[in-house]
Design an enzyme around this catalytic site. Structure first.
Site, mmCIF file in Angstrom:
data_model
loop_
_atom_site.group_PDB
_atom_site.id
_atom_site.type_symbol
_atom_site.label_atom_id
_atom_site.label_comp_id
_atom_site.label_asym_id
_atom_site.label_seq_id
_atom_site.Cartn_x
_atom_site.Cartn_y
_atom_site.Cartn_z
ATOM 1 C CE1 TYR A 142 -3.057 -2.646 0.249
ATOM 2 C CE2 TYR A 142 -3.724 -2.453 2.361
ATOM 3 C CZ TYR A 142 -3.731 -3.051 0.928
ATOM 4 O OH TYR A 142 -4.968 -3.721 1.062
ATOM 5 C CE LYS A 191 0.470 -17.341 -1.664
ATOM 6 N NZ LYS A 191 0.346 -18.980 -1.556
ATOM 7 C CG ASP A 223 -1.969 -20.221 0.635
ATOM 8 O OD1 ASP A 223 -1.341 -20.002 1.069
ATOM 9 O OD2 ASP A 223 -1.930 -20.326 -0.717
ATOM 10 C CG ASP A 247 -7.251 -4.277 3.628
ATOM 11 O OD1 ASP A 247 -8.218 -4.151 4.725
ATOM 12 O OD2 ASP A 247 -6.573 -3.372 3.127
ATOM 13 C CG ASP A 251 -12.909 -5.732 6.518
ATOM 14 O OD1 ASP A 251 -12.599 -5.623 7.543
ATOM 15 O OD2 ASP A 251 -13.164 -5.472 5.212
#
Ligand code: NAD
Length: 356
Positions: A142, A191, A223, A247, A251
Site C-alpha cells: 500500500y 506467503k 491462503d 486488511d 475483515d
C-alpha cells in the site's frame, strides 16, 4: 491520572456512538478518580464542509499533542464525489502517518450471547470466537512505489511491496508482547513459498520467537489462514501479518461474528499515543436516528484505557459492563433477536454506564 484525549467524532453515526463512549469513560473517571479532558477536532466530511480539507494541520497537531485519540467514523454519500485528494478517508491515512501508527490491533470476539449472529454453524462457534489480529499498518504494497506505463503498446501497472527488517521486527514485538498478555499463542501469516518479503518476514519472526520461549509460535500461509478462519477459528489466539494480508483477513474475521457494530480496534505507535475506533463506517443509512450500536466504540475506549493509559482494571470494568448489558438481554437493532429488549444507541450507552 489526568489524560487528554482528542475526539474525532466524524460523520454519520460518528457523533452518536462517540457520545456513548464518552458517557462510559466519564463514569470510569468518576469511579476511579481520573480526569479525562476531551478536545474535539473535525474530521472527514464535516471538516471538508467547514475547512475544505478532511483534517486541518491544527487538528493533526492536537492529535499529536494529546495522550490518545478516539475516532467515530468518516465519510458518506455527500462527499463521494469530492476530489480524491481531499476524500474523507484521506484524513485517516494522514493521522496514521503523522502519528506513526504502525500496528493495528483488531480483536475479533464472538460474544456467546450473540452466537446466532455468526454465519458459521453453531457447532463451530458455540464456545465463542476470541482472536486478535495484529496488522502492520504503514508498510508493504500500500505504501510501495506504484506506476502505470506503456510497455510494447499496452498498459502495465506495478505495485512494489517493500518491507525492511526493522519494520517487521517492531510489528513482531507488538505481536509477541500482545500474545504474552493473552493466551501465549501466536500465528505469523505470510506467503513465504512465493514472496521474498514473506521470507524476510518469517526469518525475522523466527529470530524474535527465540526471545519469547513462552509463546507457542507457528508459521501459516495466508491462503491456509483464510480457510482455517472459517474451518476452526477457535485455534487462533494472536495472528500477526503484513499490511495487505491483514486488511483482508481482519475483515474476514470480523464477519465471523456477524455483528460489525460490536468490533473495536486500536492503532498503536512506538509511544503510548494511539488511535482507537470501531471497525465499521459512518452508516449513513441510520445516521441521526439514535439506532446505531455504540458497543464497538465503547469497547474501543476500553482498548484505549488498556493500551495507552495502562488502566487494565478500568478496561476490564468496561468490558464486563458490556457483557452484562448483553446478559441482561439489551440489544440494539443490528443484533436484535425475538425475546430480547430492543434499545436505542443512547439507551445502550446509559445501560453500560450504569453497569459501572
Ligand atoms: P458501514 O460500516 O458504514 O455500514 C455497513 C452496514 O452496517 C450499514 O447497513 C450500516 O447501517 C451497518 N452498521 C455499521 N455500523 C453500525 C453500527 N454501529 N450499528 C448498527 N449498524 C451499523 O459501511 P459502508 O456503508 O460501506 O460505508 C459508509 C461510509 O463509511 C462510506 O462513506 C465509507 O467510505 C465510510 N467508511 C468509513 C470507515 C472509517 O471511518 N474508519 C470505515 C469504513 C467505511
Amino acid at each position: 491520572m489526568i489524560k487528554n484525549i482528542t475526539v474525532l467524532q466524524g460523520d454519520g453515526i460518528g457523533p452518536e456512538i462517540v457520545a456513548q463512549a464518552i458517557k462510559v469513560m466519564d463514569k470510569i473517571a468518576e469511579k476511579y478518580n481520573h480526569t479525562f479532558n476531551y478536545t474535539y477536532v473535525d474530521i472527514g466530511g464535516c471538516s471538508i464542509d467547514k475547512f475544505g480539507v478532511p483534517i486541518t494541520d491544527e487538528g493533526i497537531e492536537k492529535c499529536k499533542s494529546s495522550d490518545s485519540v478516539l475516532l467515530g467514523a468518516v465519510g458518506g454519500p455527500k462527499w463521494d464525489s469530492v476530489d480524491p485528494s481531499i476524500r474523507p478517508e484521506k484524513a485517516l491515512l494522514k493521522v496514521r502517518k503523522e502519528l506513526g501508527l504502525f500496528a493495528n490491533l483488531r480483536p475479533t470476539k464472538l460474544f456467546p450471547q450473540l452466537s446466532n449472529a455468526s454465519p458459521l454453524k453453531q457447532e463451530i462457534v458455540q464456545n465463542g470466537i476470541d482472536l486478535l489480529i495484529v496488522r502492520e499498518l504503514t508498510g508493504g504494497v500500500y505504501f510501495g512505489e506504484k506506476k502505470t506505463e506503456t510497455v510494447d503498446g499496452e498498459l502495465v501497472a506495478t505495485d512494489i511491496m517493500p518491507y525492511s527488517e526493522h519494520e517487521i521486527e517492531r510489528i513482531g514485538r507488538v505481536a509477541f508482547e500482545t500474545a504474552m498478555k493473552r493466551g501465549k499463542k501466536l500465528h505469523s501469516v505470510d506467503k513465504a513459498n512465493v514472496l521474498d518479503t514473506s521470507r524476510l518476514w518469517r526469518k525475522t519472526m523466527h529470530r524474535l520467537s527465540e526471545e519469547y520461549p513462552e509463546v507457542e509460535y507457528s508459521d501459516i500461509l495466508v491462503d491456509n489462514t483464510a480457510m482455517q478462519l472459517i474451518r476452526n477459528p477457535m485455534q487462533f489466539d494472536v495472528v500477526v501479518t503484513e499490511n495487505m494480508f491483514g486488511d483482508i483477513l481482519s475483515d474476514e474475521a470480523s464477519m465471523l461474528t456477524g455483528s460489525i457494530g460490536m468490533m473495536p480496534s486500536a492503532s498503536l505507535s512506538d509511544t503510548t499515543l494511539g488511535m482507537y475506533e470501531p471497525i465499521h463506517g459512518s452508516a449513513p443509512d441510520i445516521a441521526g436516528m439514535d439506532l446505531a450500536n455504540p458497543l464497538g466504540t465503547i469497547l474501543s475506549a476500553a482498548m484505549m484505557l488498556r493500551y495507552s493509559f495502562d488502566m487494565a482494571k478500568e478496561a476490564d470494568e468496561i468490558e464486563n459492563a458490556v457483557n452484562k448489558a448483553l446478559d441482561d438481554g439489551y440489544r440494539t437493532g443490528d443484533i436484535y433477536e425475538d425475546g430480547f429488549e430492543k434499545v436505542s444507541c443512547s439507551k445502550m450507552g446509559d445501560i453500560v454506564a450504569e453497569n459501572i
